[in-house]
Design an enzyme around this catalytic site. Structure first.
Site, PDB file in Angstrom:
ATOM      1  N   GLY A  15       0.722  -1.177   0.124  1.00  0.00           N
ATOM      2  CA  GLY A  15      -0.045  -0.234   0.323  1.00  0.00           C
ATOM      3  C   GLY A  15       1.120   1.466  -0.413  1.00  0.00           C
ATOM      4  O   GLY A  15       1.799   1.271   0.665  1.00  0.00           O
ATOM      5  N   ALA A  26      15.638  10.672  -0.774  1.00  0.00           N
ATOM      6  CA  ALA A  26      16.615  10.666   0.038  1.00  0.00           C
ATOM      7  C   ALA A  26      17.750   9.324  -0.692  1.00  0.00           C
ATOM      8  O   ALA A  26      18.570   9.500   0.225  1.00  0.00           O
ATOM      9  CB  ALA A  26      15.799  10.673   1.506  1.00  0.00           C
ATOM     10  N   ARG A  76       1.191  -5.386  -5.725  1.00  0.00           N
ATOM     11  CA  ARG A  76       1.425  -6.645  -4.619  1.00  0.00           C
ATOM     12  C   ARG A  76       1.419  -7.848  -5.820  1.00  0.00           C
ATOM     13  O   ARG A  76       0.703  -7.664  -6.054  1.00  0.00           O
ATOM     14  CB  ARG A  76       0.148  -6.749  -3.951  1.00  0.00           C
ATOM     15  N   ASP A 107       5.626  -4.687   5.770  1.00  0.00           N
ATOM     16  CA  ASP A 107       5.662  -6.657   6.281  1.00  0.00           C
ATOM     17  C   ASP A 107       6.036  -7.150   5.145  1.00  0.00           C
ATOM     18  O   ASP A 107       6.640  -7.962   5.172  1.00  0.00           O
ATOM     19  CB  ASP A 107       4.982  -6.748   7.490  1.00  0.00           C
ATOM     20  N   THR A 130       4.237   2.658   5.590  1.00  0.00           N
ATOM     21  CA  THR A 130       2.785   1.911   5.358  1.00  0.00           C
ATOM     22  C   THR A 130       1.912   2.826   6.482  1.00  0.00           C
ATOM     23  O   THR A 130       2.427   3.443   7.902  1.00  0.00           O
ATOM     24  CB  THR A 130       2.836   0.558   6.131  1.00  0.00           C
ATOM     25  N   ASP A 132      -0.068   2.237   8.528  1.00  0.00           N
ATOM     26  CA  ASP A 132      -0.532   1.553   9.399  1.00  0.00           C
ATOM     27  C   ASP A 132       0.079   0.950  10.715  1.00  0.00           C
ATOM     28  O   ASP A 132      -0.280   0.992  12.162  1.00  0.00           O
ATOM     29  CB  ASP A 132      -0.761   0.363   9.037  1.00  0.00           C
ATOM     30  N   ASP A 134       1.963  -0.666  11.762  1.00  0.00           N
ATOM     31  CA  ASP A 134       2.770  -1.662  12.359  1.00  0.00           C
ATOM     32  C   ASP A 134       3.128  -2.633  12.717  1.00  0.00           C
ATOM     33  O   ASP A 134       3.285  -3.987  12.663  1.00  0.00           O
ATOM     34  CB  ASP A 134       1.342  -2.371  11.421  1.00  0.00           C
ATOM     35  N   ARG A 167     -27.142  12.786  16.469  1.00  0.00           N
ATOM     36  CA  ARG A 167     -26.493  11.590  16.266  1.00  0.00           C
ATOM     37  C   ARG A 167     -25.071  11.049  16.958  1.00  0.00           C
ATOM     38  O   ARG A 167     -24.339  11.685  16.896  1.00  0.00           O
ATOM     39  CB  ARG A 167     -26.275  11.700  14.763  1.00  0.00           C
ATOM     40  N   ARG A 176      -5.072  -2.258   8.801  1.00  0.00           N
ATOM     41  CA  ARG A 176      -4.977  -4.175   8.796  1.00  0.00           C
ATOM     42  C   ARG A 176      -5.242  -4.174   9.993  1.00  0.00           C
ATOM     43  O   ARG A 176      -6.480  -5.196   9.964  1.00  0.00           O
ATOM     44  CB  ARG A 176      -4.416  -4.801   7.580  1.00  0.00           C
ATOM     45  N   ALA A 191     -13.121  11.373  20.194  1.00  0.00           N
ATOM     46  CA  ALA A 191     -14.193  10.106  20.106  1.00  0.00           C
ATOM     47  C   ALA A 191     -14.772   9.467  21.622  1.00  0.00           C
ATOM     48  O   ALA A 191     -13.907   9.875  22.344  1.00  0.00           O
ATOM     49  CB  ALA A 191     -13.665   8.907  19.628  1.00  0.00           C
ATOM     50  N   ARG A 257      -5.094   7.564   2.670  1.00  0.00           N
ATOM     51  CA  ARG A 257      -3.830   7.415   1.722  1.00  0.00           C
ATOM     52  C   ARG A 257      -3.665   8.182   1.198  1.00  0.00           C
ATOM     53  O   ARG A 257      -1.992   7.934   0.630  1.00  0.00           O
ATOM     54  CB  ARG A 257      -3.946   5.913   1.417  1.00  0.00           C
TER      55      ARG A 257
HETATM   56  O1  F6P Z   1      -1.996  -1.638   4.944  1.00  0.00           O
HETATM   57  C1  F6P Z   1      -1.529  -0.691   4.374  1.00  0.00           C
HETATM   58  C2  F6P Z   1      -3.844  -0.430   4.482  1.00  0.00           C
HETATM   59  O2  F6P Z   1      -4.049   0.806   4.120  1.00  0.00           O
HETATM   60  C3  F6P Z   1      -4.529  -1.141   5.059  1.00  0.00           C
HETATM   61  O3  F6P Z   1      -4.866  -0.041   5.993  1.00  0.00           O
HETATM   62  C4  F6P Z   1      -5.431  -1.179   4.337  1.00  0.00           C
HETATM   63  O4  F6P Z   1      -6.043  -2.531   5.082  1.00  0.00           O
HETATM   64  C5  F6P Z   1      -4.786  -2.102   2.901  1.00  0.00           C
HETATM   65  O5  F6P Z   1      -3.636  -1.158   2.683  1.00  0.00           O
HETATM   66  C6  F6P Z   1      -6.110  -1.923   1.798  1.00  0.00           C
HETATM   67  O6  F6P Z   1      -5.224  -2.579   0.669  1.00  0.00           O
HETATM   68  P1  F6P Z   1      -5.421  -2.037  -0.451  1.00  0.00           P
HETATM   69  O7  F6P Z   1      -5.335  -0.666  -1.074  1.00  0.00           O
HETATM   70  O8  F6P Z   1      -4.232  -3.494  -1.210  1.00  0.00           O
HETATM   71  O9  F6P Z   1      -7.055  -2.142  -0.728  1.00  0.00           O
END
Ligand code: F6P
Length: 324
Positions: A15, A26, A76, A107, A130, A132, A134, A167, A176, A191, A257
């Site tokens: 992603g 860089a 990918r 990853d 990324t 995420d 993560d 609401r 993810r 929130a 993104r």
């Molecule tokens: O890993 C980054 C991410 O944006 C996740 O948060 C999300 O689940 C995934 O990629 C979505 O991937 P794609 O753009 O392939 O649908």
């Protein structure tokens, strides 16, 4: 292969994330600074297999530091998961004399680089890119800061309309398997709760929190990877128990993104790009660059990828105190 690295290829994979372009810039400029030739591989591992590889110079990466997405494109690749695909990629790189690889991604990117290193012993280094956040071994991944700011901006806008109509909004954010965007955008956006994959909050617990509150309108942030289901499913369950709530769902999706990277992501990407090239020159391989407590580090694949990236307990504590 000689031990001194002379030609380096850079690619982005998985992603895309805001700040990837700053990292590419860089990597390219640091390579040239240290007298290395540098090449771009387009479309990640797919492009490596398809021989979509071109030489770059310092000016090739002008005017990109402020741009979202990745100028190298991303993909990918299923084929790279096969030994034949990886061999083809290796042959294409070697045909140009490329003797080291820098991959920018998550990853999956790091896992691909590790496999490649195991099979061909070509020096490889990963830069964590990324949204995420993560990846263990780094406090921040490139793109996470920008994506969280984007989520907060959207949450603020939803709050205006939520308040006007009394609401209850469920806002689904990306991540993810990671609740970092959710927990931090939840705290920053005021929130009442954030439902994240790292913590099992049942719908009953959520309802109890909502029930205790005297708020007329509330926002609940749901990480897409949460164990209680999607924002749509959770909203439905809440509605079945409390039909008096006027509930709405917004899925922020891929807008998180895109966009121009924050100053933080640009600087992080610049530091990581340089650290990647300096690491390769120092003989580091099969590692991911990271930043821990403001210090650049190199994380070995095996020890890093065996760990889960945990959510900071302090964030959970803060979110809980503020949700009353
Ligand atoms: O890993 C980054 C991410 O944006 C996740 O948060 C999300 O689940 C995934 O990629 C979505 O991937 P794609 O753009 O392939 O649908």
């Amino acid at each position: 292969m000689s031990t001194e690295i002379k030609k380096i290829a850079v690619f982005t994979s998985g992603g895309d994330a805001p700040g990837m372009n700053a990292a590419i810039r860089a990597v390219v400029r640091a390579s040239i600074y240290y007298d290395k030739e540098v090449f771009a591989v387009y479309r990640g591992y797919e492009g490596m297999i398809d021989n979509d590889i071109v030489p770059l110079d310092a000016r090739s990466v002008g005017n990109i530091i402020q741009r979202g997405g990745t100028i190298l494109k991303s993909a990918r690749s299923k084929e790279f998961r096969t030994p034949e695909g990886r061999k083809q990629a290796y042959d294409n790189l070697r045909a140009r004399g490329i003797d080291a690889l820098v991959g920018i991604g998550g990853d999956g990117t790091f896992t691909g680089l590790h496999k490649f290193y195991e099979e061909f012993k070509m020096p490889v280094i990963c830069i964590p890119g990324t949204i995420d956040n993560d990846l263990p071994g780094t406090d921040y991944t490139i793109g996470y800061d920008t994506a969280t700011n984007t989520a907060v901006e959207a949450i603020d806008k939803i709050r205006d309309t939520a308040l006007s109509h009394n609401r209850l909004f469920f806002i689904e954010v990306m991540g993810r398997d990671s609740g970092y965007i959710a927990i931090n955008s939840g705290i920053a956006g005021g929130a009442i709760a954030a439902i994240i994959p790292e913590e099992k909050m049942t719908t009953d617990e959520l309802i109890a929190t909502l029930d205790k509150s005297d708020k007329r309108s509330s926002l609940v942030i749901v990480a897409e990877g949460g164990k209680s289901g999607s924002a749509i499913e959770i909203a439905k369950q809440v509605n079945e128990k409390f039909s008096y709530y006027d509930t709405k769902v917004t899925i922020l999706g891929h807008l998180q993104r895109g966009g121009s990277p924050s100053y933080f992501d640009r600087v992080l990407a610049s530091k990581m790009g340089i650290a990647a090239i300096e690491g390769l020159i120092q003989g580091k391989t099969d590692v991911m660059v990271g930043v821990r407590d403001k210090t650049m580090v190199y994380n070995d694949f095996v020890t890093t990828m065996n760990k889960d990236r945990e959510i900071e307990p302090e964030l959970l504590r803060i979110a809980k105190i503020l949700s009353i």
